[in-house]
Design a protein around this motif. Structure first.
Motif, PDB file in Angstrom:
ATOM      1  N   PRO A   1      27.404  26.472  40.182  1.00 34.69           N
ATOM      2  CA  PRO A   1      28.167  27.191  41.200  1.00 34.69           C
ATOM      3  C   PRO A   1      28.419  26.389  42.472  1.00 34.69           C
TER       4      PRO A   1
ATOM      5  N   ARG B   1      37.214  41.007  50.594  1.00 34.80           N
ATOM      6  CA  ARG B   1      37.019  40.039  49.510  1.00 34.80           C
ATOM      7  C   ARG B   1      38.069  38.922  49.556  1.00 34.80           C
TER       8      ARG B   1
ATOM      9  N   GLY C   1      30.578  29.218  43.484  1.00 35.99           N
ATOM     10  CA  GLY C   1      29.620  30.291  43.750  1.00 35.99           C
ATOM     11  C   GLY C   1      30.155  31.272  44.784  1.00 35.99           C
ATOM     12  N   ASP C   2      30.859  30.750  45.805  1.00 37.89           N
ATOM     13  CA  ASP C   2      31.449  31.623  46.819  1.00 37.89           C
ATOM     14  C   ASP C   2      32.475  32.567  46.192  1.00 37.89           C
TER      15      ASP C   2
ATOM     16  N   GLU D   1      32.652  33.375  42.860  1.00 37.35           N
ATOM     17  CA  GLU D   1      32.022  34.221  41.844  1.00 37.35           C
ATOM     18  C   GLU D   1      31.365  35.453  42.445  1.00 37.35           C
ATOM     19  N   GLN D   2      30.825  35.344  43.661  1.00 33.74           N
ATOM     20  CA  GLN D   2      30.155  36.495  44.272  1.00 33.74           C
ATOM     21  C   GLN D   2      31.123  37.649  44.533  1.00 33.74           C
TER      22      GLN D   2
ATOM     23  N   THR E   1      31.382  39.819  41.094  1.00 33.93           N
ATOM     24  CA  THR E   1      30.171  40.194  40.358  1.00 33.93           C
ATOM     25  C   THR E   1      30.197  41.640  39.871  1.00 33.93           C
ATOM     26  N   ASP E   2      30.774  42.560  40.639  1.00 32.72           N
ATOM     27  CA  ASP E   2      30.780  43.973  40.231  1.00 32.72           C
ATOM     28  C   ASP E   2      32.108  44.419  39.623  1.00 32.72           C
TER      29      ASP E   2
END
Length: 145
Positions: A5, A38, A49-50, A52-53, A56-57
């Motif tokens: 990530p 977002r 990684g930034d 992907e967060q 996540t939901d």
């Protein structure tokens, strides 16, 4: 193997993430406030990684179904819908040229010729198929007893 990530991303990855985020917003999974928050995170993202967060939901995107090509006779089948808007214009021109009021009767006449027979048959076919399916259901229920 999934990439780590902390790999840096570029403009193309940010644009792809914004498109996916917009798709989720259009599907009603995000409110306006969530979308704004977002999308700000995606715009400022430096690594995978930034990005992907943000997702996540949210569910993974479903592959689009292939669109069937239009039939070759499509333009011909739409010909009456293309002709009818021109008929009133032609009637007005004929009125001014001939000074005869009856040319306005051409408008409903042409409409009846272009659309009358086609829709009547389609409705009759629908009624027949509904009646046949009702008969079949009655027969099926009768055989179960």
């Amino acid at each position: 193997m999934a990439e780590p990530p902390e790999i840096r991303i570029g403009t193309a990855e940010r644009e792809d993430a914004m498109k996916r985020l917009s798709d989720h917003f259009a599907a009603g999974r995000l409110s306006v406030a969530e979308f704004d928050e977002r999308s700000g995170i995606v715009a400022a993202a430096m690594t995978r990684g930034d990005v992907e967060q943000v997702f996540t939901d949210l569910p993974e995107p479903v592959a689009d179904k292939p669109v069937a090509p239009k039939p070759s006779g499509f333009a011909v089948s739409r010909l009456p819908e293309r002709i009818m808007p021109v008929v009133p214009i032609i009637a007005v021109i004929l009125f001014f040229v001939t000074h005869q009021w009856w040319v306005f009767l051409l408008i409903p006449l042409v409409g009846a010729v272009l659309f009358g027979g086609r829709d009547g048959m389609r409705g009759r076919d629908r009624r027949d198929s509904r009646r046949d399916s009702r008969r079949q259901r009655r027969l099926d229920r009768g055989s179960e007893d």
